[in-house]
Design a protein around this motif. Structure first.
Motif, PDB file in Angstrom:
ATOM      1  N   ALA A 278       0.675  -1.269   0.018  1.00  0.00           N
ATOM      2  CA  ALA A 278      -0.046   0.174   0.037  1.00  0.00           C
ATOM      3  C   ALA A 278       0.775   1.554   0.111  1.00  0.00           C
ATOM      4  N   VAL A 281      -1.297   8.224   1.576  1.00  0.00           N
ATOM      5  CA  VAL A 281      -2.221   8.969   0.601  1.00  0.00           C
ATOM      6  C   VAL A 281      -2.213  10.436   1.176  1.00  0.00           C
ATOM      7  N   SER A 282      -2.119  10.279   2.508  1.00  0.00           N
ATOM      8  CA  SER A 282      -2.061  11.620   3.086  1.00  0.00           C
ATOM      9  C   SER A 282      -1.555  11.663   4.702  1.00  0.00           C
ATOM     10  N   THR A 290      -2.532   8.162   6.541  1.00  0.00           N
ATOM     11  CA  THR A 290      -3.579   7.398   5.886  1.00  0.00           C
ATOM     12  C   THR A 290      -2.811   6.615   4.737  1.00  0.00           C
ATOM     13  N   ASP A 292      -3.942   3.661   1.376  1.00  0.00           N
ATOM     14  CA  ASP A 292      -4.897   3.265   0.245  1.00  0.00           C
ATOM     15  C   ASP A 292      -5.546   2.031   0.568  1.00  0.00           C
ATOM     16  N   SER A 297      -9.713  -4.008   0.713  1.00  0.00           N
ATOM     17  CA  SER A 297      -8.238  -4.532   0.412  1.00  0.00           C
ATOM     18  C   SER A 297      -8.041  -5.631   1.125  1.00  0.00           C
ATOM     19  N   GLU A 323     -11.936   2.351   1.245  1.00  0.00           N
ATOM     20  CA  GLU A 323     -10.599   2.838   0.699  1.00  0.00           C
ATOM     21  C   GLU A 323      -9.479   2.954   1.514  1.00  0.00           C
ATOM     22  N   HIS A 324      -9.635   3.269   2.859  1.00  0.00           N
ATOM     23  CA  HIS A 324      -8.435   3.857   3.646  1.00  0.00           C
ATOM     24  C   HIS A 324      -8.336   3.071   4.897  1.00  0.00           C
TER      25      HIS A 324
END
Length: 380
Positions: A278, A281-282, A290, A292, A297, A323-324
């Protein structure tokens, strides 16, 4: 774009794992092969056959590697999985969940026509009769095992007397061939302490012995006693009742099994071969970033994923939606930035695999192949 369109150009390129679009289901090929060889060696040393459970990997590619290493066949949880593997040339399949719905029984009879060595479990005389009728119409025969309830009350005959009654019913069906019994102690597989797990399995194995004795006394001694799993394989091999093992998760080793002392040594007899790669993303908070990879997943039934690379092992994982997920640790948001990679050990491998279309097969940091999750979604 699917995984092959996205990533086929990376195959064979040194360091190409780092270029994978994430989240990606990653399989370490060398670890996989060592796990396959290790379990096969354990079974062979005890004179026990190995029939690994394909519900774990749902992969014709992995099934073929297991057969090449010495497995006598594969197990499938559902007829849909067996159809896929059989059509891919994988033979000697055992369907370990009862096939009872009318449409499924018709498919079972058709599969028996074209699948060499196919076997299935039964736990009800009326269902055995319906399967017999379908097989007669298809001019096919089928090996069957009597499924014994180990105390879960999920499937299986509920007593030695019920096992004998079912064996008697099977004997009256000319298209069914009684081969033995199945006994899978699913509740005991993830007991973390070895001594506690062994005591529980010893008690259940004593009950299995009562069922086998009743069948033998009635003229139905089982040729095959199949069952066991990754969590109890060492115990079952030592007790010596099973003639074949159905272990599945040993090929991957998810967090549920990594938390268990599998053989009493306190060590890890198998390696972690399955991971999810992974990316951050933030990273706008000091103690949290965070990634992804969320509910879509990773399985949610086996606890939290575990970070293996990209952050400290003690980093906490928490789902944050479809998603997270969050990685939580002091100052992690100061060390990791958006785009940074992390690798996770999955909580429960079977349902995690079912979320993906392909395995990204790696050696070290290089993508070497992309394999389909052949039987993904074949739950009927």
């Amino acid at each position: 774009m699917d995984d092959r369109q996205l990533h086929a150009h990376l195959i064979g390129r040194q360091g190409s794992r780092a270029a994978l679009n994430t989240p990606a289901l990653v399989l370490d090929l060398d670890r996989l092969d060592r796990n396959i060889a290790a379990m096969q060696a354990k079974a062979t040393a005890h004179g026990v056959a190995l029939r690994p459970h394909a519900k774990t990997h749902k992969s014709s590619d992995i099934a073929r590697r297991q057969l090449a290493a010495g497995a006598v066949g594969l197990c499938c949880a559902k007829i849909g999985e067996a159809e896929v593997l059989s059509d891919d040339g994988v033979t000697r399949l055992l369907i370990t969940s009862p096939v009872a719905a009318p449409g499924a029984i018709e498919r079972l009879a058709l599969l028996a026509q074209r699948a060499p060595g196919l076997a299935a479990v039964v736990d009800d005389p009326a269902v055995a009769a319906r399967i017999e009728h379908a097989l007669a119409a298809a001019d096919a025969t089928l090996d069957v095992m009597i499924d014994i309830d180990p105390g879960i009350r999920r499937t299986g005959v509920a007593s030695p007397a019920a096992a004998v009654a079912l064996a008697t019913a099977i004997a009256a069906c000319p298209h069914l061939r009684y081969r033995g019994v199945q006994f899978y102690c699913g509740m005991q597989q993830h007991i973390e302490d070895y001594a506690t797990r062994r005591a529980a399995i010893e008690e259940r194995t004593s009950y299995l012995g009562q069922v086998i004795a009743a069948l033998a006394a009635a003229g139905f001694p089982p040729t095959i006693v199949t069952g066991s799993g990754t969590g109890t394989h060492a115990i079952d091999l030592a007790l010596g009742v099973f003639t074949e093992l159905q272990a599945g998760s040993y090929v991957f080793m998810d967090r549920q099994y990594l938390d268990c002392d599998l053989d009493g040594s306190g060590g890890a007899p198998f390696e972690t071969a399955l991971m999810v790669d992974a990316r951050v993303v933030s990273a706008n908070h000091a103690a949290l970033v965070t990634i992804d990879a969320g509910f879509k997943s990773l399985s949610t039934d086996g606890g939290a994923a575990r970070v293996t690379t990209g952050a400290a092992p003690e980093t906490a994982f928490a789902f944050m939606g479809d998603e997270h997920a969050a990685l939580i640790a002091p100052d992690i948001g100061l060390r990791l930035r958006a785009g940074d990679p992390v690798t996770l050990t999955v909580p429960h491998c079977d349902p995690t695999v079912n979320l993906y279309d392909h395995y990204h097969v790696v050696r070290g940091d290089t993508l070497v192949d992309i394999w389909p999750v052949s039987a993904r979604g074949r739950a009927r």
